[in-house]
Design an enzyme around this catalytic site. Structure first.
Site, PDB file in Angstrom:
ATOM      1  CG  HIS A   1      -1.369  -1.838  -2.298  1.00 27.61           C
ATOM      2  ND1 HIS A   1      -2.511  -1.661  -1.614  1.00 27.61           N
ATOM      3  CD2 HIS A   1      -0.355  -2.159  -1.708  1.00 27.61           C
ATOM      4  CE1 HIS A   1      -2.400  -1.788  -0.318  1.00 27.61           C
ATOM      5  NE2 HIS A   1      -1.166  -1.889  -0.152  1.00 27.61           N
ATOM      6  CB  SER A   2       1.116  -6.657  -4.813  1.00 25.38           C
ATOM      7  OG  SER A   2       1.774  -7.592  -4.126  1.00 25.38           O
TER       8      SER A   2
END
Lengths: 96, 153
Positions: free
Chosen positions: B68-69
């Site tokens: 994820h970012s």
């Protein structure tokens, strides 16, 4: 009521998960806590306003100045481990 | 707990043999979301750059990665999770086998509320005794649905 800050790189994934785990762990340990999570960039400057800071081992050094100012800072290896949160609460003296 | 059912219903899953390079694994894990335009390559690149910079912090438990970012980051158009399982462990740190992963939950998020409920559901699921072990044995979507039924009681 203890104030807990949880940080990760993005502030939305790992720290979110850690915050969910921390809320569960505090509840089961009978500790009243206000848990907030945010990105490292934000947490670095606001850490001093909290009692306890939890973060991934990779980011622990970023909180050296908060630690020097008296904030309890502990690394969490496994964001899903309530045992690690309980250990941090014990180490910080919030539970015996 | 509808996480796995949502993943199966939306066909956001992929089963692979393995990857010699973790960056390829992250690209593959994100492919179901990329194919539908839910995320763009820039988001996948941001995830890879974050791991290069900060280390494999996306490993949330032994065998489990959550690529994820940033929430609301560029190249994200919806809030969703995709699932990938590899037969062979993907190595993130050659010196630390606890950072190997075979299960990948790739997160995309634009809506904070929905993202939070997704994360709570994912955490609840992964914390169930045996859930991770069952996913490690999964071979196809039917196995995911079986795990969904088993752990949603």
């Amino acid at each position: 009521m203890i104030k807990i800050l949880i940080c990760c790189a993005s502030g939305s994934g790992t720290s979110q998960l850690m915050a969910i785990t921390a809320q569960k762990a505090c509840k089961s340990a009978g500790v009243e806590a206000n848990v907030k999570h945010c990105p490292i960039a934000e947490g670095k400057s606001s850490a001093r306003n909290y009692d306890l800071v939890l973060t991934s081992p990779a980011f622990i050094k970023m909180f050296d100045s908060a630690k020097a100012a008296g904030v309890n800072v502990y690394p969490l290896k496994n964001p899903l481990s309530q045992d690690e949160i309980i250990a941090a609460l014990k180490a910080a003296g919030y539970i015996s | 707990m509808e996480i796995l059912k949502d993943i199966v219903d939306s066909k956001h899953y992929i089963f692979c043999e393995g990857f010699s390079d973790w960056t390829e694994a992250i690209k593959a894990a994100a492919a179901p979301l990329l194919a539908e335009g839910i995320i763009e390559n820039t988001y996948v690149d941001a995830i890879i750059e974050n791991v290069k910079e900060y280390g494999p912090y996306i490993i949330i438990a032994p065998e489990v990665a959550m690529p994820h970012s940033t929430l609301g980051g560029s190249g994200v158009h919806d809030t969703c999770i995709s699932f990938m399982k590899t037969e062979k462990p993907v190595v993130f740190d050659p010196n630390d086998p606890t950072k190997n992963a075979r299960l990948f939950f790739t997160l995309a998020a634009t809506d904070n509320e929905k993202h939070l409920s997704n994360m709570v559901a994912l955490a609840e699921f992964l914390l169930k005794e045996g859930a991770i072990e069952d996913l490690l044995k999964a071979k196809n979507a039917d196995d995911l649905m079986k795990a969904h039924c088993k752990y949603s009681e």
